[in-house]
Design a protein around this motif. Structure first.
Motif, PDB file in Angstrom:
ATOM      1  N   SER A 172      37.616  72.001  97.607  1.00 42.48           N
ATOM      2  CA  SER A 172      37.862  70.747  97.950  1.00 42.48           C
ATOM      3  C   SER A 172      39.541  70.357  98.364  1.00 42.48           C
ATOM      4  N   VAL A 173      39.652  69.902  99.030  1.00 48.81           N
ATOM      5  CA  VAL A 173      41.195  69.285  99.568  1.00 48.81           C
ATOM      6  C   VAL A 173      41.460  67.903  99.633  1.00 48.81           C
ATOM      7  N   GLU A 174      42.238  67.383  98.910  1.00 52.58           N
ATOM      8  CA  GLU A 174      42.453  66.028  98.805  1.00 52.58           C
ATOM      9  C   GLU A 174      41.214  65.147  98.210  1.00 52.58           C
ATOM     10  N   GLY A 175      40.348  65.832  97.427  1.00 58.52           N
ATOM     11  CA  GLY A 175      39.404  65.193  96.979  1.00 58.52           C
ATOM     12  C   GLY A 175      38.187  65.238  97.879  1.00 58.52           C
ATOM     13  N   ARG A 176      38.255  65.897  98.872  1.00 57.78           N
ATOM     14  CA  ARG A 176      37.098  65.987  99.905  1.00 57.78           C
ATOM     15  C   ARG A 176      36.346  67.407  99.795  1.00 57.78           C
ATOM     16  N   PRO A 177      35.198  67.477  99.299  1.00 60.26           N
ATOM     17  CA  PRO A 177      34.612  68.747  99.229  1.00 60.26           C
ATOM     18  C   PRO A 177      34.127  69.344 100.532  1.00 60.26           C
ATOM     19  N   PHE A 178      34.570  70.703 100.623  1.00 58.67           N
ATOM     20  CA  PHE A 178      34.140  71.544 101.736  1.00 58.67           C
ATOM     21  C   PHE A 178      33.483  72.829 101.462  1.00 58.67           C
ATOM     22  N   VAL A 179      33.048  73.199 102.671  1.00 61.17           N
ATOM     23  CA  VAL A 179      32.524  74.671 102.564  1.00 61.17           C
ATOM     24  C   VAL A 179      33.106  75.533 103.633  1.00 61.17           C
ATOM     25  N   ALA A 180      33.758  76.766 103.291  1.00 64.16           N
ATOM     26  CA  ALA A 180      34.423  77.371 104.248  1.00 64.16           C
ATOM     27  C   ALA A 180      33.408  78.537 104.733  1.00 64.16           C
ATOM     28  N   SER A 181      33.465  78.836 106.062  1.00 70.35           N
ATOM     29  CA  SER A 181      32.700  79.831 106.615  1.00 70.35           C
ATOM     30  C   SER A 181      32.799  81.030 105.925  1.00 70.35           C
ATOM     31  N   PRO A 182      31.844  81.918 105.540  1.00 72.91           N
ATOM     32  CA  PRO A 182      32.074  83.242 105.155  1.00 72.91           C
ATOM     33  C   PRO A 182      32.439  84.321 106.049  1.00 72.91           C
ATOM     34  N   LEU A 183      32.542  83.806 107.425  1.00 68.93           N
ATOM     35  CA  LEU A 183      32.894  84.646 108.587  1.00 68.93           C
ATOM     36  C   LEU A 183      34.360  84.506 108.945  1.00 68.93           C
ATOM     37  N   LEU A 184      34.531  83.294 109.623  1.00 70.73           N
ATOM     38  CA  LEU A 184      35.860  83.137 110.034  1.00 70.73           C
ATOM     39  C   LEU A 184      36.652  82.005 109.220  1.00 70.73           C
ATOM     40  N   LYS A 185      36.049  81.654 108.207  1.00 67.46           N
ATOM     41  CA  LYS A 185      36.736  80.883 107.205  1.00 67.46           C
ATOM     42  C   LYS A 185      37.177  79.327 107.682  1.00 67.46           C
ATOM     43  N   GLN A 186      36.607  78.753 108.577  1.00 66.43           N
ATOM     44  CA  GLN A 186      36.773  77.697 109.162  1.00 66.43           C
ATOM     45  C   GLN A 186      36.205  76.653 107.949  1.00 66.43           C
ATOM     46  N   ARG A 187      36.909  75.596 107.562  1.00 66.08           N
ATOM     47  CA  ARG A 187      36.141  74.555 106.445  1.00 66.08           C
ATOM     48  C   ARG A 187      35.603  73.494 107.317  1.00 66.08           C
ATOM     49  N   PHE A 188      34.422  73.323 106.516  1.00 68.36           N
ATOM     50  CA  PHE A 188      33.609  71.961 106.858  1.00 68.36           C
ATOM     51  C   PHE A 188      33.573  71.103 105.608  1.00 68.36           C
ATOM     52  N   ASP A 189      33.807  69.799 106.084  1.00 71.95           N
ATOM     53  CA  ASP A 189      33.660  68.757 105.159  1.00 71.95           C
ATOM     54  C   ASP A 189      32.188  68.456 105.017  1.00 71.95           C
ATOM     55  N   LEU A 190      31.590  68.403 103.661  1.00 67.06           N
ATOM     56  CA  LEU A 190      30.347  68.255 103.277  1.00 67.06           C
ATOM     57  C   LEU A 190      29.642  66.967 103.344  1.00 67.06           C
ATOM     58  N   ALA A 191      30.976  66.012 103.435  1.00 68.33           N
ATOM     59  CA  ALA A 191      30.211  64.536 103.735  1.00 68.33           C
ATOM     60  C   ALA A 191      29.897  64.123 104.895  1.00 68.33           C
ATOM     61  N   THR A 192      31.089  64.550 105.938  1.00 69.67           N
ATOM     62  CA  THR A 192      30.902  64.195 107.204  1.00 69.67           C
ATOM     63  C   THR A 192      30.809  65.137 108.192  1.00 69.67           C
ATOM     64  N   GLY A 193      30.607  66.500 108.046  1.00 73.28           N
ATOM     65  CA  GLY A 193      30.425  67.465 108.794  1.00 73.28           C
ATOM     66  C   GLY A 193      31.595  68.190 109.738  1.00 73.28           C
ATOM     67  N   ALA A 194      32.672  67.371 109.620  1.00 77.32           N
ATOM     68  CA  ALA A 194      34.041  67.651 110.486  1.00 77.32           C
ATOM     69  C   ALA A 194      34.538  68.935 110.066  1.00 77.32           C
ATOM     70  N   CYS A 195      34.896  69.551 111.090  1.00 74.47           N
ATOM     71  CA  CYS A 195      35.660  70.924 110.710  1.00 74.47           C
ATOM     72  C   CYS A 195      37.227  70.350 110.367  1.00 74.47           C
ATOM     73  N   LEU A 196      37.518  70.869 109.205  1.00 74.83           N
ATOM     74  CA  LEU A 196      38.999  70.540 108.626  1.00 74.83           C
ATOM     75  C   LEU A 196      40.137  71.309 109.457  1.00 74.83           C
TER      76      LEU A 196
END
Length: 119
Positions: A80-104
């Motif tokens: 999480s970053v600033e209270g926003r849960p995310f998942v980071a891709s195991p390949l290139l590590k881009q982070r995706f907000d779990l609530a909105t789907g936006a790439c951080l």
């Protein structure tokens, strides 16, 4: 199946998704462990990545990493970053907000999210 077993089975909380029209059961909520994702196959053939946070909130996003095309987001690193849960891709590590789907890490990229409920 005995009445007691049937009663227990009916009380097991399940995670459901909607396709915008109908709700369908994806898995038992107990299958989700905070900090880990699982993948599920939807009736239309798409894959979804399912997560639950430590507060018990469930999230569902598309399992496809838009940067590589690989179906791996369910295996990503959860944080999480600033209270926003995310998942980071195991390949290139881009982070995706779990609530909105936006790439951080890239404002122009997002993954589809699905409405979920526990019942």
């Amino acid at each position: 199946m005995t009445a007691r077993t049937m009663e227990t089975a009916q009380q097991t909380p399940v995670l459901q998704l909607t396709d915008g029209t109908d709700w369908f059961t994806v898995c038992e909520l107990s299958r989700l462990i905070p900090g880990r994702g699982i993948a599920a196959l939807l009736p239309d053939g798409r894959q979804v990545a399912l997560f639950v946070d430590r507060a018990g909130r469930a999230y569902a996003i598309d399992n496809r990493d838009p940067f590589t095309g690989a179906y791996v987001l369910s295996r990503g690193l959860v944080g999480s970053v600033e209270g926003r849960p995310f998942v980071a891709s195991p390949l290139l590590k881009q982070r995706f907000d779990l609530a909105t789907g936006a790439c951080l890490d890239d404002d122009e990229v997002r993954v589809p999210v699905f409405t979920v409920r526990a019942s």
